[in-house]
Write a protein that holds these residues in place. Structure first.
Motif, mmCIF file in Angstrom:
data_model
loop_
_atom_site.group_PDB
_atom_site.id
_atom_site.type_symbol
_atom_site.label_atom_id
_atom_site.label_comp_id
_atom_site.label_asym_id
_atom_site.label_seq_id
_atom_site.Cartn_x
_atom_site.Cartn_y
_atom_site.Cartn_z
ATOM 1 N N HIS A 70 7.083 -1.600 5.280
ATOM 2 C CA HIS A 70 5.855 -0.962 5.726
ATOM 3 C C HIS A 70 6.200 0.286 6.532
ATOM 4 O O HIS A 70 7.287 0.403 7.088
ATOM 5 N N ASN A 94 1.921 -0.317 3.156
ATOM 6 C CA ASN A 94 2.921 -1.079 2.426
ATOM 7 C C ASN A 94 3.628 -0.106 1.478
ATOM 8 O O ASN A 94 3.024 0.425 0.553
ATOM 9 N N GLU A 123 -2.597 -1.497 4.619
ATOM 10 C CA GLU A 123 -2.970 -2.879 4.883
ATOM 11 C C GLU A 123 -3.505 -3.014 6.316
ATOM 12 O O GLU A 123 -3.425 -2.086 7.116
ATOM 13 N N THR A 182 -4.752 -6.826 2.050
ATOM 14 C CA THR A 182 -3.712 -6.152 1.291
ATOM 15 C C THR A 182 -4.305 -5.541 0.025
ATOM 16 O O THR A 182 -5.469 -5.752 -0.301
#
Length: 462
Positions: free
Chosen positions: A201, A219, A226, A242
């Motif tokens: 991330h 991400n 996210e 997500t």
């Protein structure tokens, strides 16, 4: 730091990195936002001011300063406002400290170079900056320290979150928390890694609301932003949203949040895949979001910024419970007038009929949805509201939806003494004349739009 340089070779590198096993970049960001800050229209005589200090898509050696009164229409205050004495400046984060100074902290090198320091500069006015120092982040075998981001707690304590990688894998980043141990912001606690966001991330941005820390993080494998929460700044965070959960699409990064005057939260992010900079709003504490729109004026120019919001003096003073007429700032014989329940902009003069003058007279009252804003009532007792983005007068039906449609926030206009009226529930949309009809339209960042949406309050015609 974000992974969005203009060079195609960089993007190719990142796409290649996405196939690495469970690895990529984690980055923490937090602005000088307090989650407990109240949102409301600025009081009479005051104005809201949003400031950003981005580096440029064409140049990571300097930053510009832009400001806006609505978080949509950002105007250049000063170009090349700060150039560090050495190295580069990327991903500048800005706060106003309790000592009255503004501070930025920033990445000191380009993405290709080893970068073990973060930079600091200070200003009295947000515009003219003085270099303070480069700070070497004390992490063993440090390779890169990217995107230092301020975070201010409710008690005024200051931290920086910086994303760091080590020499054993220079592209695997972890966010670390540094706490200021002096009021001058020159001494820092040992770095402590944040927990729970996970590897792979980057660009983690956090705001606090009440006792909950809300994190937005890209991400790097999926290229989606996210969302997760924690009860402590250092985590652990639980990622609960997500993929394309918010409808922003992929190849989005650099999220940054600010709360608007009407209470909504606005997220800015870099659509580096298509070269635009976007914003999207949430009215339900991040559960759902509006369709992203390109930020007018600076989209394609500005790179990785955070936003500070202030209430400053010098705003519009528009008396309430007073009758007024309103003249176009750029068509000086034309005035607001009710015609068959619609608000139009015909010519009104001293020789106009009594009925025409009466239809061009309105009572300014406290905003139905926010008393700091304003609403307008005609002689028949109906209220100005937008419906299908057309300005019209209707009877107040007592609903919250009507109150929001009929509330406007007064912003400073282009001409001396003029006012712009921003829709309360459609931030960045203004009452604007087009073909001598009044509509609520989104600003496009042009001077013509600002002129078309500026009106001068006058002594009432009737």
């Amino acid at each position: 730091m974000t992974i969005r340089p203009p060079a195609p070779s960089r993007r190719a590198l990142l796409r290649a990195m996405a196939v690495l096993p469970a690895s990529a970049l984690v980055l923490g960001e937090m602005p000088g936002l307090l989650g407990t800050a109240l949102a409301a229209a600025p009081p009479s005589g005051s104005a809201t001011r949003y400031t950003i200090v981005p580096f440029l898509n064409s140049n990571d050696g300097t930053v510009n300063v832009y400001q806006s009164d609505d978080a949509t229409d950002f105007r250049l205050v000063k170009s090349s406002a700060y150039t560090p004495p050495g190295n580069r400046i990327r991903d500048a984060s800005i706060i106003k400290h309790t000592n009255g100074y503004y501070y930025i902290t920033y990445t000191t090198h380009t993405w290709q170079d080893v970068s073990t320091t973060i930079g600091f500069a200070r200003s009295t006015d947000r515009v003219n900056w003085t270099f303070l120092y480069d700070y070497t982040v004390p992490i063993a075998n440090l390779s890169r320290a990217w995107a230092p981001e301020w975070f201010v707690e409710g008690d005024g304590s200051v931290s920086v979150i910086v994303s760091c990688s080590t020499t054993d894998d220079e592209w695997i980043f972890t966010p670390y928390l540094l706490r200021a141990t002096d009021s001058a912001l020159t001494a820092w606690s040992p770095p402590v890694a944040l927990a729970g966001i996970g590897k792979n991330h980057i660009d983690t941005f956090v705001v606090r609301i009440g006792s909950t820390y809300h994190a937005f993080t890209k991400n790097e494998t999926t290229k989606y932003i996210e969302y997760g929460t924690a009860t402590h700044l250092a985590g652990p965070y639980t990622i609960s949203r997500t993929g394309n959960w918010a409808g922003w699409g992929s190849y989005r990064e650099g999220p940054a949040l600010v709360q608007l005057d009407n209470g909504a939260w606005r997220l800015f992010f870099d659509g580096y895949g298509d070269g635009n900079y976007y914003y999207s709003d949430s009215y339900d504490t991040f559960a759902t979001w509006s369709t992203p729109k390109a930020l007018p004026g600076v989209s394609g120019t500005a790179r990785h910024f955070t936003v500070i919001k202030e209430t400053v003096s010098g705003g519009v003073s528009l008396a309430k419970n007073v009758t007024r007429s309103f003249r176009s700032a750029n068509y000086t014989t034309r005035h607001w007038q009710v015609q068959s329940s619609l608000l139009n902009l015909p010519v009104v003069t001293g020789s106009s009929t009594t009925a025409e003058k009466q239809a061009a007279t309105f009572t300014v009252v406290p905003g139905l949805a926010d008393a700091g804003g304003c609403s307008f009532r005609d002689a028949a007792g109906n209220y100005l509201r937008h419906y299908a983005f057309r300005a019209r007068f209707d009877a107040n039906d007592g609903t919250a939806a009507f109150a929001r449609d009929a509330t406007f926030i007064a912003r400073t206009g282009t001409a001396s003494g003029s006012v712009r009226f921003e829709s309360y529930n459609y931030p960045g949309h203004y009452l604007r004349h087009y073909n001598y009809q009044l509509r609520v339209e989104q600003t496009d960042g042009t001077d013509l739009f600002r002129q078309d949406s500026s009106f001068v309050p006058l002594t009432a015609w009737a």
